[in-house]
Structures are given as C-alpha cells and as structure tokens.
Design an enzyme around this catalytic site. Structure first.
Site, PDB file in Angstrom:
ATOM      1  N   SER A 137      10.873  47.117  33.865  1.00 22.24           N
ATOM      2  CA  SER A 137       9.636  46.203  33.346  1.00 22.24           C
ATOM      3  C   SER A 137       8.447  47.291  33.764  1.00 22.24           C
ATOM      4  CB  SER A 137       9.734  44.965  34.118  1.00 22.24           C
ATOM      5  OG  SER A 137       8.518  43.947  33.678  1.00 22.24           O
ATOM      6  N   ARG A 203       3.098  31.827  37.649  1.00 26.37           N
ATOM      7  CA  ARG A 203       4.602  32.197  37.637  1.00 26.37           C
ATOM      8  C   ARG A 203       5.327  31.444  36.699  1.00 26.37           C
ATOM      9  NH1 ARG A 203       7.719  36.621  38.839  1.00 26.37           N
ATOM     10  NH2 ARG A 203       9.496  35.755  39.930  1.00 26.37           N
ATOM     11  N   ASP A 291      15.236  40.194  25.047  1.00 27.65           N
ATOM     12  CA  ASP A 291      13.879  40.250  25.832  1.00 27.65           C
ATOM     13  C   ASP A 291      12.846  40.113  24.855  1.00 27.65           C
ATOM     14  OD1 ASP A 291      11.664  41.139  27.290  1.00 27.65           O
ATOM     15  OD2 ASP A 291      12.646  42.789  27.983  1.00 27.65           O
ATOM     16  N   HIS A 320      14.349  39.285  29.159  1.00 29.43           N
ATOM     17  CA  HIS A 320      13.637  40.334  30.156  1.00 29.43           C
ATOM     18  C   HIS A 320      14.225  40.302  31.311  1.00 29.43           C
ATOM     19  CE1 HIS A 320      10.942  43.380  31.210  1.00 29.43           C
ATOM     20  NE2 HIS A 320      10.238  42.599  31.982  1.00 29.43           N
ATOM     21  N   ASP A 321      14.590  39.035  32.126  1.00 31.19           N
ATOM     22  CA  ASP A 321      15.307  38.980  33.372  1.00 31.19           C
ATOM     23  C   ASP A 321      16.831  39.498  33.395  1.00 31.19           C
ATOM     24  OD1 ASP A 321      13.379  37.892  35.223  1.00 31.19           O
ATOM     25  OD2 ASP A 321      14.074  35.886  35.040  1.00 31.19           O
TER      26      ASP A 321
HETATM   27  N1  COA Z   1      15.174  22.867  39.792  1.00 31.50           N
HETATM   28  C1  COA Z   1      14.857  23.469  40.623  1.00 31.50           C
HETATM   29  N2  COA Z   1      15.334  24.642  40.956  1.00 31.50           N
HETATM   30  C2  COA Z   1      16.322  25.442  40.142  1.00 31.50           C
HETATM   31  C3  COA Z   1      16.937  24.586  39.086  1.00 31.50           C
HETATM   32  C4  COA Z   1      16.101  23.264  38.634  1.00 31.50           C
HETATM   33  N3  COA Z   1      16.405  22.633  37.347  1.00 31.50           N
HETATM   34  N4  COA Z   1      17.634  25.453  38.399  1.00 31.50           N
HETATM   35  C5  COA Z   1      17.798  26.494  39.172  1.00 31.50           C
HETATM   36  N5  COA Z   1      17.272  26.428  40.280  1.00 31.50           N
HETATM   37  C6  COA Z   1      17.137  27.288  41.346  1.00 31.50           C
HETATM   38  C7  COA Z   1      18.208  27.762  41.894  1.00 31.50           C
HETATM   39  O1  COA Z   1      18.813  26.896  42.905  1.00 31.50           O
HETATM   40  C8  COA Z   1      17.819  29.081  42.541  1.00 31.50           C
HETATM   41  O2  COA Z   1      17.184  28.898  43.720  1.00 31.50           O
HETATM   42  P1  COA Z   1      17.244  29.969  44.838  1.00 31.50           P
HETATM   43  O3  COA Z   1      16.419  31.321  44.339  1.00 31.50           O
HETATM   44  O4  COA Z   1      16.340  29.559  46.055  1.00 31.50           O
HETATM   45  O5  COA Z   1      18.674  30.356  45.332  1.00 31.50           O
HETATM   46  C9  COA Z   1      16.687  29.720  41.750  1.00 31.50           C
HETATM   47  O6  COA Z   1      16.162  28.203  40.800  1.00 31.50           O
HETATM   48  C10 COA Z   1      16.887  30.698  40.845  1.00 31.50           C
HETATM   49  O7  COA Z   1      17.929  30.390  39.756  1.00 31.50           O
HETATM   50  P2  COA Z   1      18.071  30.958  38.342  1.00 31.50           P
HETATM   51  O8  COA Z   1      16.749  31.670  37.957  1.00 31.50           O
HETATM   52  O9  COA Z   1      18.860  30.099  37.462  1.00 31.50           O
HETATM   53  O10 COA Z   1      18.825  32.405  38.805  1.00 31.50           O
HETATM   54  P3  COA Z   1      19.224  33.749  38.035  1.00 31.50           P
HETATM   55  O11 COA Z   1      20.506  34.049  38.703  1.00 31.50           O
HETATM   56  O12 COA Z   1      19.497  33.127  36.613  1.00 31.50           O
HETATM   57  O13 COA Z   1      18.012  34.583  38.159  1.00 31.50           O
HETATM   58  C11 COA Z   1      16.232  35.614  39.145  1.00 31.50           C
HETATM   59  C12 COA Z   1      17.681  35.182  39.257  1.00 31.50           C
HETATM   60  C13 COA Z   1      15.908  36.310  40.452  1.00 31.50           C
HETATM   61  C14 COA Z   1      16.164  37.015  38.080  1.00 31.50           C
HETATM   62  C15 COA Z   1      15.191  34.569  38.408  1.00 31.50           C
HETATM   63  O14 COA Z   1      15.262  33.521  39.429  1.00 31.50           O
HETATM   64  C16 COA Z   1      13.727  35.096  38.702  1.00 31.50           C
HETATM   65  O15 COA Z   1      13.307  35.122  39.829  1.00 31.50           O
HETATM   66  N6  COA Z   1      13.334  35.678  37.832  1.00 31.50           N
HETATM   67  C17 COA Z   1      11.920  36.240  37.843  1.00 31.50           C
HETATM   68  C18 COA Z   1      12.111  37.806  38.338  1.00 31.50           C
HETATM   69  C19 COA Z   1      10.857  38.675  37.610  1.00 31.50           C
HETATM   70  O16 COA Z   1       9.642  38.573  38.429  1.00 31.50           O
HETATM   71  N7  COA Z   1      11.108  39.105  36.601  1.00 31.50           N
HETATM   72  C20 COA Z   1      10.215  39.687  35.664  1.00 31.50           C
HETATM   73  C21 COA Z   1       9.641  41.021  36.496  1.00 31.50           C
HETATM   74  S1  COA Z   1       8.410  41.536  35.452  1.00 31.50           S
END
Ligand code: COA
Length: 346
Positions: A137, A203, A291, A320-321
């Site tokens: 990214s 966000r 993506d 993208h993630d």
């Molecule tokens: N309601 C509330 N919370 C929920 C939910 C819902 N329906 N579904 C999932 N969650 C929570 C999970 O419990 C988890 O909590 P925790 O982080 O406190 O443990 C969190 O959401 C993440 O879950 P999820 O996104 O499904 O995990 P993942 O493994 O698919 O993805 C990341 C992990 C870190 C990649 C993602 O969460 C993230 O932060 N993405 C953005 C990263 C970023 O900045 N990308 C772009 C860079 S330019």
C-alpha cells in the site's frame, strides 16, 4: 529474537518537495535480528497508512523463525514515516520554531520526502546495501520511490498492492475521508483529539475500500432472515472506527492520506514509465485479485516497466487488506523468489 527500539534525530533543515522545510526531524525505528559481518542481510520494511515501525505487531508472520525473513538470518528494520504518530516527527510533534504542536500546520510530506528521510537514517547506520525492501500500500509506494531514488542500494524489492502514481479513484477515497474529518465540529481546534469522531467515520469509509463485496459477504453475513436493523456489517464499521480512534489521531490520518495522494514516481522524471525503468533491484510485484483500491492493472503496469520484474497475483477475498491477511501465501511467494533470485551468499 529481541525487538529493539531506537531513534534517529536529524538536526538540520530538511527541505521538502513542497518547498517548505522541517527544522530537523526524528525517526523512530525498530530492529529485529543481527547485522551480519558483511552487512548484507538487511531487510527494510515500509509500513502502510496507519502502521508503525513495529512490524512484528502487524506483519509478524513474515518475520518469525522459518518464515520468509527469519530473524535468525536477517537484520530487519522499519522506521515510522514522517507525519506518523508512532514516535517520528508528525503533526502532534512540537514545532521548534513556535514551541507549539504543528497540528494543522504540519507540512505536506510526499512519498519522496518520506523515503529521503529513511535514506538519511540508512546512511547514518552505514547500510550500503539492502537485501530486500518490502512494503504494501503506502509502504509499497515508498518502496518504488526509494528504489528509483537509490537504485544501487537495493538487491531486491517487493512492492505489494501499490502503484506508480496514486489514482484519481484512490485520491477520491482519501478526499471523502478527509471530508469526514473536516465535518467534525472539533477539527479546527488545536488539541490532540480534535476531529476524533471524524476519524472514526473516515476509518469506516476507508475500510470499505480496503475490503471487497465478497469480504463483507463472507465475514459479516447475517445468519437468519429476521433482522431489520443492527446488522453485523454496521457494528463492524463502528468497531473499526473506534479501534483506530483508540490508537491514532485525525491529524496524522489527514496528513498521511495526503502523502499517499502525492505519490507519483514520474514527477520531475518525465514519466512514470521512465522512472520505473531506473530500478535495478530484482523485483517481485504482488497483486491481490480482489483489490479495488489498488487494482491489479496498476501492478501489471509496474511489471511492464520495471526491468525484469515478476508479477504474481494472490487470489483472495480480502481485497486490499489481503496484504495484511494472506501471510501464508506471501511467505511462500517471497521464499520462492528469494530461492530463485537471491541468496545471502551470492
Ligand atoms: N462487529 C464488531 N466487531 C467485529 C465484527 C462485528 N460484526 N466482526 C469482526 N469484528 C472485530 C473482530 O472481533 C476483530 O476484533 P479485534 O481486532 O479487536 O480482535 C476485528 O473486528 C477485526 O476483525 P476482521 O477485520 O474480520 O479481521 P481480519 O483478520 O479479517 O483483518 C485486519 C485484520 C487487521 C487486516 C483488519 O481488521 C484491519 O484493520 N484492516 C485495515 C488495515 C489497514 O489499515 N489497511 C489498509 C492500509 S492502507
């Protein structure tokens, strides 16, 4: 393997592409592993928009024993970028000229500015050669810019889910997020938590661009047909907004989204094609099929213009993630690339 934190203080004026100057800056950086006697085992990690230099907190799986960059073999380093909020000079830092935090007056840092700062750190550590420079990214944009700026330094680069020039589409997503921050009534105030509600909304908008229709379909699907409100996808959006607000600030988000928009390897170099042709490193470009923010066509372009580059596409529902989630595939692809193209001894 022990993780170490360090700071690098650059105590001279640092001229930015915009013509403005930073009166010196600090980079906070993290290292894992040991530099070998030949100083040839350096892996440099560039983090993404909301990342930090602590790559073990968001990409650990690539840097554990037996993984692509085993810390028993490599010396791994990452610095928080200028404008960041994890120890490097950013909008919440005190401007030495005014003795108050920069806040809204923090200057525009382009991707070229940020890698020029990294390069000063590299030189101060006397790292003449970097075995692999890797990032996804915004981190991938920096990888490209740096490999063009200092082609002789990098043996290999792995730019993931990124582009040569930020697209109108990508800028539009970022502008929508900045508008969410600006719509927060506290945004104009000079305090660290100004614009925090706006950041939550920004966000949530950003998350949609980081994922895909199929990601939400797979992970936030409702089980029955009875609901008319309070959907899982809604609480997910709010949770992600709050989670970022707990660890970030609106000023940094605003500033680094501008950094991403500024990215254009062709600026001042006649064209992006000619700029990419300057890269000398062995290159593995990684694409994620789903993506929507940095679509595979952008990485195909990189593959066409970086001499000898290899492009691989990860089939993933994570959009993208995928670059943060598909670490098993990434490990396999990078190991293969390292075995075929590079070895520490060669
Ligand atoms: N309601 C509330 N919370 C929920 C939910 C819902 N329906 N579904 C999932 N969650 C929570 C999970 O419990 C988890 O909590 P925790 O982080 O406190 O443990 C969190 O959401 C993440 O879950 P999820 O996104 O499904 O995990 P993942 O493994 O698919 O993805 C990341 C992990 C870190 C990649 C993602 O969460 C993230 O932060 N993405 C953005 C990263 C970023 O900045 N990308 C772009 C860079 S330019």
């Amino acid at each position: 393997m022990e993780k170490k934190d360090h700071v690098f203080d650059f105590q001279h004026d640092f001229e930015l592409e915009s013509g403005e100057k930073l009166p010196g800056f600090r980079l906070h950086y993290t290292t894992v592993g040991t530099l070998n006697a030949a100083r040839s085992n350096v892996v440099w990690v560039c983090h993404a928009l909301t990342g930090s230099s602590d790559f073990t907190s968001w990409w650990n799986e690539l840097f554990t024993s037996g993984s692509a960059f085993d810390p028993g073999e490599f010396f791994i380093i990452s610095a928080n970028m200028l404008g960041g909020c994890y120890g490097s000079t950013g909008p919440l830092s005190v401007n030495p000229g005014t003795q108050t935090p920069y806040y809204h007056n923090f200057p525009l840092i382009t991707t070229r500015d940020s890698v020029r700062a990294f390069d000063l750190l590299r030189q101060s550590l006397n790292l003449q050669e970097v075995h692999t420079l890797i990032g996804g990214s915004l981190g991938g944009q920096q990888v490209l810019e740096w490999a063009i700026l200092q082609p002789q330094v990098f043996r290999a680069i792995v730019p993931i889910a990124c582009n040569a020039k930020h697209s109108p589409w990508g800028i539009a997503w970022n502008e929508a997020q900045r508008m969410a921050i600006e719509a927060d009534a506290t945004w104009n105030e000079d305090r660290p938590d100004a614009g925090l509600d706006g950041l939550r909304a920004a966000r949530a908008i950003g998350m949609i661009s980081y994922r895909h229709y199929d990601t939400y379909g797979a992970t936030q699907k409702e089980t029955g047909n009875d609901k008319h409100d309070d959907f899982r996808a809604s609480s997910y959006q709010r949770y992600q907004g709050q989670k970022l607000a707990n660890r970030f600030n609106a000023f940094t988000y605003y500033a680094l989204s501008k950094t991403m928009d500024s990215h254009n390897v062709g600026r001042g170099r006649s064209s992006a094609e000619r700029a990419l042709a300057l890269i000398r490193a062995k290159t593995l470009v990684v694409s994620i099929a789903s993506d929507i923010l940095f679509p595979p066509s952008e990485q195909e372009f990189l593959g066409q213009h970086i001499p000898g580059a290899r492009v691989v596409t990860i089939d993933s529902i994570y959009g993208h993630d995928g670059f943060l989630v598909e670490f098993n595939t990434l490990n396999r692809l990078i190991k293969q690339f390292n075995n075929n193209e590079l070895s520490l001894a060669s």
